[in-house]
Motif scaffolding. Structure first.
Motif, mmCIF file in Angstrom:
data_model
loop_
_atom_site.group_PDB
_atom_site.id
_atom_site.type_symbol
_atom_site.label_atom_id
_atom_site.label_comp_id
_atom_site.label_asym_id
_atom_site.label_seq_id
_atom_site.Cartn_x
_atom_site.Cartn_y
_atom_site.Cartn_z
ATOM 1 N N SER A 2 0.824 -1.212 0.000
ATOM 2 C CA SER A 2 0.000 0.000 0.000
ATOM 3 C C SER A 2 0.860 1.265 0.000
ATOM 4 O O SER A 2 0.464 2.272 -0.575
ATOM 5 N N TRP A 40 -19.932 -6.317 -8.656
ATOM 6 C CA TRP A 40 -19.763 -6.869 -7.311
ATOM 7 C C TRP A 40 -21.102 -6.950 -6.580
ATOM 8 O O TRP A 40 -21.417 -7.963 -5.955
ATOM 9 N N VAL A 68 -17.138 -10.296 1.951
ATOM 10 C CA VAL A 68 -15.868 -9.674 2.346
ATOM 11 C C VAL A 68 -14.764 -10.000 1.345
ATOM 12 O O VAL A 68 -14.033 -9.110 0.886
ATOM 13 N N CYS A 69 -14.638 -11.262 0.980
ATOM 14 C CA CYS A 69 -13.568 -11.666 0.056
ATOM 15 C C CYS A 69 -13.757 -11.060 -1.331
ATOM 16 O O CYS A 69 -12.804 -10.558 -1.931
ATOM 17 N N SER A 70 -14.971 -11.087 -1.822
ATOM 18 C CA SER A 70 -15.201 -10.497 -3.141
ATOM 19 C C SER A 70 -15.087 -8.975 -3.084
ATOM 20 O O SER A 70 -14.697 -8.345 -4.075
ATOM 21 N N ALA A 72 -12.843 -7.378 -1.206
ATOM 22 C CA ALA A 72 -11.397 -7.151 -1.289
ATOM 23 C C ALA A 72 -10.911 -7.341 -2.715
ATOM 24 O O ALA A 72 -10.062 -6.587 -3.217
ATOM 25 N N ALA A 75 -11.829 -4.309 -4.627
ATOM 26 C CA ALA A 75 -10.939 -3.195 -4.282
ATOM 27 C C ALA A 75 -9.616 -3.298 -5.038
ATOM 28 O O ALA A 75 -9.078 -2.287 -5.503
ATOM 29 N N LEU A 76 -9.084 -4.514 -5.183
ATOM 30 C CA LEU A 76 -7.865 -4.702 -5.974
ATOM 31 C C LEU A 76 -8.089 -4.299 -7.427
ATOM 32 O O LEU A 76 -7.236 -3.648 -8.047
ATOM 33 N N CYS A 79 -8.175 -0.487 -7.679
ATOM 34 C CA CYS A 79 -6.820 0.078 -7.620
ATOM 35 C C CYS A 79 -6.116 -0.071 -8.961
ATOM 36 O O CYS A 79 -5.442 0.853 -9.425
ATOM 37 N N CYS A 140 -1.477 -9.903 -7.043
ATOM 38 C CA CYS A 140 -2.560 -10.147 -6.067
ATOM 39 C C CYS A 140 -3.844 -10.578 -6.768
ATOM 40 O O CYS A 140 -4.551 -11.478 -6.292
ATOM 41 N N ALA A 144 -5.763 -14.106 -6.259
ATOM 42 C CA ALA A 144 -7.186 -14.112 -5.899
ATOM 43 C C ALA A 144 -8.006 -14.880 -6.936
ATOM 44 O O ALA A 144 -8.916 -15.638 -6.575
#
Length: 182
Positions: A2, A40, A68-70, A72, A75-76, A79, A140, A144
């Motif tokens: 980060s 999502w 929660v996992c999806s 994250a 969010a990746l 970014c 990442c 994932a």
């Protein structure tokens, strides 16, 4: 991770703001964010609906873990979209400035060409610095994606795979494909 992304953000955003392509970057980033968040939200809504989270035999833990996992994962992807949109705006700015400053390449003086080369070197240096952050994001995302495939296959081998689960995975894969096609 980060910290590198924050340095990358400050480096590329200052260039985007200087170039005058900020409105185009902002528009594309908003479109990407809306697409990613709607994919999502659709995947999460379908997962909650098909898991029976609102019935007596609720599997709320699985639905919450998926959310929660999806999230994250999304969010990746966001970014990645952000950095790629910044880099695209920087290259567009260089291209449009080079085109508007020059009528014909044959009519250029050595100083004008040297100035364009210097500007391109700055753009390349920015891309190289940003590629480290984007490389980590892509790694990442690949991990994932691989874990999603493996866990989905394990869930399918248990005999629970239904068409609703395939729809959820398809929505998440559409998000990843959109991120990798940058």
């Amino acid at each position: 991770g980060s910290r590198m992304l924050c340095r990358c953000h400050s480096l590329v955003m200052s260039k985007v703001e200087q170039t005058g392509f900020y409105p185009q970057w902002k528009r594309q980033s908003c479109l990407d964010a809306c697409l990613a968040l709607s994919l999502w939200a659709a995947a999460v809504a379908i997962r909650w609906y098909t898991s029976g989270a609102f019935s007596d035999e609720a599997e709320i833990m699985y639905a919450c873990a998926f959310t929660v996992c999806s999230g994250a994962f999304t969010a990746l992807c966001l970014c990645t979209f952000h950095v790629c949109n910044c880099l695209t705006a920087i290259v567009h700015a260089f291209s449009s400035n080079a085109r508007s400053d020059t009528g014909s390449f044959n009519d250029q003086s050595v100083l004008q060409i040297a100035s364009l080369v210097k500007d391109w070197n700055v753009v390349q240096a920015t891309i190289r610095k940003s590629s480290a952050a984007i490389g980590h994001l892509m790694a990442c995302l690949q991990v994932a994606l691989l874990s999603t495939l493996v866990l989905g296959a394990i869930d399918g081998l248990r005999g629970r795979l239904a068409i609703e689960d395939v729809v959820v995975l398809t929505l998440l894969f559409a998000l990843v494909i959109n991120a990798f096609m940058r």
